[in-house]
Motif scaffolding. Structure first.
Motif, PDB file in Angstrom:
ATOM      1  N   GLU A 235       1.844   6.982 -21.657  1.00  0.00           N
ATOM      2  CA  GLU A 235       2.279   7.545 -20.379  1.00  0.00           C
ATOM      3  C   GLU A 235       2.495   9.058 -20.482  1.00  0.00           C
ATOM      4  O   GLU A 235       2.256   9.788 -19.524  1.00  0.00           O
ATOM      5  CB  GLU A 235       3.548   6.836 -19.895  1.00  0.00           C
ATOM      6  CG  GLU A 235       4.010   7.275 -18.522  1.00  0.00           C
ATOM      7  CD  GLU A 235       2.926   7.248 -17.442  1.00  0.00           C
ATOM      8  OE1 GLU A 235       2.859   8.215 -16.650  1.00  0.00           O
ATOM      9  OE2 GLU A 235       2.120   6.296 -17.407  1.00  0.00           O
ATOM     10  N   GLU A 236       2.942   9.539 -21.641  1.00  0.00           N
ATOM     11  CA  GLU A 236       3.134  10.986 -21.825  1.00  0.00           C
ATOM     12  C   GLU A 236       1.796  11.723 -21.741  1.00  0.00           C
ATOM     13  O   GLU A 236       1.740  12.841 -21.228  1.00  0.00           O
ATOM     14  CB  GLU A 236       3.801  11.277 -23.169  1.00  0.00           C
ATOM     15  CG  GLU A 236       5.241  10.846 -23.244  1.00  0.00           C
ATOM     16  CD  GLU A 236       5.868  11.061 -24.619  1.00  0.00           C
ATOM     17  OE1 GLU A 236       7.107  11.001 -24.686  1.00  0.00           O
ATOM     18  OE2 GLU A 236       5.139  11.283 -25.609  1.00  0.00           O
TER      19      GLU A 236
ATOM     20  N   GLU B  86       0.900  11.870 -18.018  1.00  0.00           N
ATOM     21  CA  GLU B  86       1.790  12.835 -17.357  1.00  0.00           C
ATOM     22  C   GLU B  86       1.374  14.275 -17.683  1.00  0.00           C
ATOM     23  O   GLU B  86       1.291  15.124 -16.792  1.00  0.00           O
ATOM     24  CB  GLU B  86       3.231  12.586 -17.812  1.00  0.00           C
ATOM     25  CG  GLU B  86       4.240  13.502 -17.167  1.00  0.00           C
ATOM     26  CD  GLU B  86       5.655  13.326 -17.717  1.00  0.00           C
ATOM     27  OE1 GLU B  86       6.473  14.240 -17.498  1.00  0.00           O
ATOM     28  OE2 GLU B  86       5.936  12.291 -18.357  1.00  0.00           O
TER      29      GLU B  86
ATOM     30  N   LYS C  21      -0.112  16.929 -15.025  1.00  0.00           N
ATOM     31  CA  LYS C  21       0.723  18.119 -14.826  1.00  0.00           C
ATOM     32  C   LYS C  21      -0.085  19.397 -15.049  1.00  0.00           C
ATOM     33  O   LYS C  21      -0.033  20.323 -14.229  1.00  0.00           O
ATOM     34  CB  LYS C  21       1.908  18.051 -15.801  1.00  0.00           C
ATOM     35  CG  LYS C  21       3.002  19.038 -15.544  1.00  0.00           C
ATOM     36  CD  LYS C  21       4.186  18.724 -16.453  1.00  0.00           C
ATOM     37  CE  LYS C  21       5.279  19.745 -16.327  1.00  0.00           C
ATOM     38  NZ  LYS C  21       6.426  19.421 -17.191  1.00  0.00           N
TER      39      LYS C  21
END
Length: 123
Positions: free
Chosen positions: A101-102, A105, A109
């Motif tokens: 998930e990082e 993200e 971003k």
């Protein structure tokens, strides 16, 4: 034990279970459940647009771009704490994430930031 090359977190867990099973089959006594810690996920992404790296290096805080040394911009993102290698082709390599998930993200971003700064070159 160090596991490398897995394509997902699920694959890591499957590999560890497989090795434990193999060790047990060979008479090695495994008494406890393993503690699995993911230390570093390396992932690639495609922004589907070119990137003006000169401009991006100027606008992104914690970015380093020295084309004579390395063809990509090195961007150290604070949250999530990852390093992104961004290339003019729009290809990105993300390192240092501890969860899938990082990675998602971080890529979303940086894409939004590059879009807002007007440094994406639509293909």
């Amino acid at each position: 034990m160090v596991c490398t090359g897995a394509k997902s977190e699920a694959e890591v867990h499957k590999a560890v279970r497989s090795i434990i099973k193999l060790l047990k089959q060979h008479g090695i006594d495994i008494r406890n459940e393993p503690i699995i810690e993911i230390q570093n996920i390396v992932a690639s992404a495609n922004l589907r647009a070119g990137v003006d790296l000169e401009k991006a290096a100027f606008l992104l805080e914690n970015a380093m771009y020295e084309p004579e040394q390395f063809p990509g911009l090195i961007y150290r993102m604070k949250e999530p704490k990852v390093v992104l290698l961004i290339f003019s082709s729009g290809k990105v390599v993300c390192t240092g994430a501890k969860k899938e998930e990082e990675v998602r993200e971080a890529v979303m971003k940086v894409y939004q930031m590059l879009k807002e700064y007007g440094v994406l070159i639509e293909e």
